[in-house]
Design a protein around this motif. Structure first.
Motif, PDB file in Angstrom:
ATOM      1  N   ILE A 106       0.634  -1.260  -0.004  1.00  0.00           N
ATOM      2  CA  ILE A 106      -0.020  -0.021   0.009  1.00  0.00           C
ATOM      3  C   ILE A 106       0.931   1.239   0.076  1.00  0.00           C
ATOM      4  O   ILE A 106       1.863   1.389   1.016  1.00  0.00           O
ATOM      5  CB  ILE A 106      -0.982  -0.038   1.365  1.00  0.00           C
ATOM      6  N   GLY A 107       0.658   2.051  -1.062  1.00  0.00           N
ATOM      7  CA  GLY A 107       1.449   3.554  -1.103  1.00  0.00           C
ATOM      8  C   GLY A 107       0.318   4.528  -0.920  1.00  0.00           C
ATOM      9  O   GLY A 107      -0.951   4.268  -0.579  1.00  0.00           O
ATOM     10  N   PRO A 108       1.035   5.723  -1.284  1.00  0.00           N
ATOM     11  CA  PRO A 108      -0.115   6.795  -1.123  1.00  0.00           C
ATOM     12  C   PRO A 108      -1.305   6.915  -1.908  1.00  0.00           C
ATOM     13  O   PRO A 108      -2.071   7.539  -1.490  1.00  0.00           O
ATOM     14  CB  PRO A 108       0.963   8.135  -1.409  1.00  0.00           C
ATOM     15  N   LYS A 109      -1.149   6.621  -2.999  1.00  0.00           N
ATOM     16  CA  LYS A 109      -2.499   6.567  -3.978  1.00  0.00           C
ATOM     17  C   LYS A 109      -3.437   5.445  -3.273  1.00  0.00           C
ATOM     18  O   LYS A 109      -4.497   5.702  -3.478  1.00  0.00           O
ATOM     19  CB  LYS A 109      -2.073   6.219  -5.342  1.00  0.00           C
ATOM     20  N   ALA A 116     -10.955   7.231   0.834  1.00  0.00           N
ATOM     21  CA  ALA A 116     -11.994   7.752   0.129  1.00  0.00           C
ATOM     22  C   ALA A 116     -13.307   6.740   0.096  1.00  0.00           C
ATOM     23  O   ALA A 116     -14.567   7.047   0.029  1.00  0.00           O
ATOM     24  CB  ALA A 116     -11.826   8.004  -1.477  1.00  0.00           C
ATOM     25  N   ASN A 117     -12.985   5.577   0.457  1.00  0.00           N
ATOM     26  CA  ASN A 117     -14.142   4.406   0.605  1.00  0.00           C
ATOM     27  C   ASN A 117     -14.113   3.908   1.872  1.00  0.00           C
ATOM     28  O   ASN A 117     -14.802   2.788   2.249  1.00  0.00           O
ATOM     29  CB  ASN A 117     -13.657   3.172  -0.193  1.00  0.00           C
ATOM     30  N   ALA A 140     -10.749   1.708  -9.441  1.00  0.00           N
ATOM     31  CA  ALA A 140      -9.770   2.495  -9.447  1.00  0.00           C
ATOM     32  C   ALA A 140      -9.305   2.936 -10.855  1.00  0.00           C
ATOM     33  O   ALA A 140      -8.627   3.843 -11.130  1.00  0.00           O
ATOM     34  CB  ALA A 140      -8.963   2.840  -8.264  1.00  0.00           C
ATOM     35  N   GLY A 141      -9.187   1.619 -11.649  1.00  0.00           N
ATOM     36  CA  GLY A 141      -8.478   1.767 -12.907  1.00  0.00           C
ATOM     37  C   GLY A 141      -7.539   0.923 -13.068  1.00  0.00           C
ATOM     38  O   GLY A 141      -6.858   0.151 -12.241  1.00  0.00           O
ATOM     39  N   VAL A 146      -1.858  -4.413 -10.888  1.00  0.00           N
ATOM     40  CA  VAL A 146      -0.986  -5.255 -10.448  1.00  0.00           C
ATOM     41  C   VAL A 146      -0.755  -5.568  -8.987  1.00  0.00           C
ATOM     42  O   VAL A 146      -0.059  -6.316  -8.466  1.00  0.00           O
ATOM     43  CB  VAL A 146       0.621  -4.505 -10.998  1.00  0.00           C
ATOM     44  N   HIS A 147      -1.461  -4.645  -8.339  1.00  0.00           N
ATOM     45  CA  HIS A 147      -1.514  -5.015  -6.609  1.00  0.00           C
ATOM     46  C   HIS A 147      -2.268  -6.017  -6.228  1.00  0.00           C
ATOM     47  O   HIS A 147      -3.509  -6.316  -6.714  1.00  0.00           O
ATOM     48  CB  HIS A 147      -1.987  -3.601  -6.226  1.00  0.00           C
TER      49      HIS A 147
END
Length: 179
Positions: A106-109, A116-117, A140-141, A146-147
């Protein structure tokens, strides 16, 4: 000249004028009512946004409080109040409470997406299903394809319970946060 012939067009004219005036009043009052309803709707939306922000703040604050009966009854695992110094020494870097970026993968984005959820704390993430985590990433797109969130709830539970050494060891063994 015959006066009844003149009175008929004048009478019809007066009746039309009165009807036109009344019809105009009725139609214009509907526009005023619509404007008032639109204003009321805008006020409700603003109040709703304010209340949602307040609720998010309260949820974040309440995550550090656990009722003793919840711990004693076994509803919540071995909860340890957040200790930044202990976390930093065991984990090997500075840790802020409920910082989702502590979780491997988990990174900043992604943290922004989860916040937000409604996923604002380690506790909430630990109780979130892997499927829900994947749904958030999918919505989110393509850049988030890849995560892999399979281990995120488990890692969050370790963080929430204050098991920093165990979390660090787990992350060292599972490179990239994968089992």
């Amino acid at each position: 000249m015959n006066s009844p012939c003149i009175l008929i067009p004048v009478g019809v004219g007066l009746v039309c004028a009165v009807l036109g005036y009344l019809l105009g009043k009725i139609l214009s009052s509907g526009k005023d009512n619509l404007s008032a309803l639109q204003l009321e709707l805008d006020n409700c939306r603003a109040k709703s946004s304010k209340l949602e922000a307040e609720l998010a703040t309260l949820k974040a604050k309440s995550s550090s409080f656990v009722a003793p009966q919840a711990v004693n009854s076994g509803l919540i695992g071995a909860y340890v109040p957040f200790d930044a110094d202990l976390a930093s020494s065991d984990f090997g870097k500075k840790v802020k409470e409920n910082d989702l970026k502590v979780i491997e993968g988990i990174g900043p984005k992604i943290e922004e997406l989860f916040n937000a959820n409604g996923i604002l704390t380690w506790e909430v993430l630990s109780e979130t299903s892997v499927n829900r985590c994947q749904e958030i990433l999918d919505m989110a797109g393509e850049q988030f394809v890849v995560h892999d969130p399979k281990t995120w709830p488990h890692q969050s539970k370790l963080a929430f319970e204050g098991k920093w050494k165990k979390l660090k060891d787990w992350q060292n063994v599972h490179i990239g946060g994968k089992k």
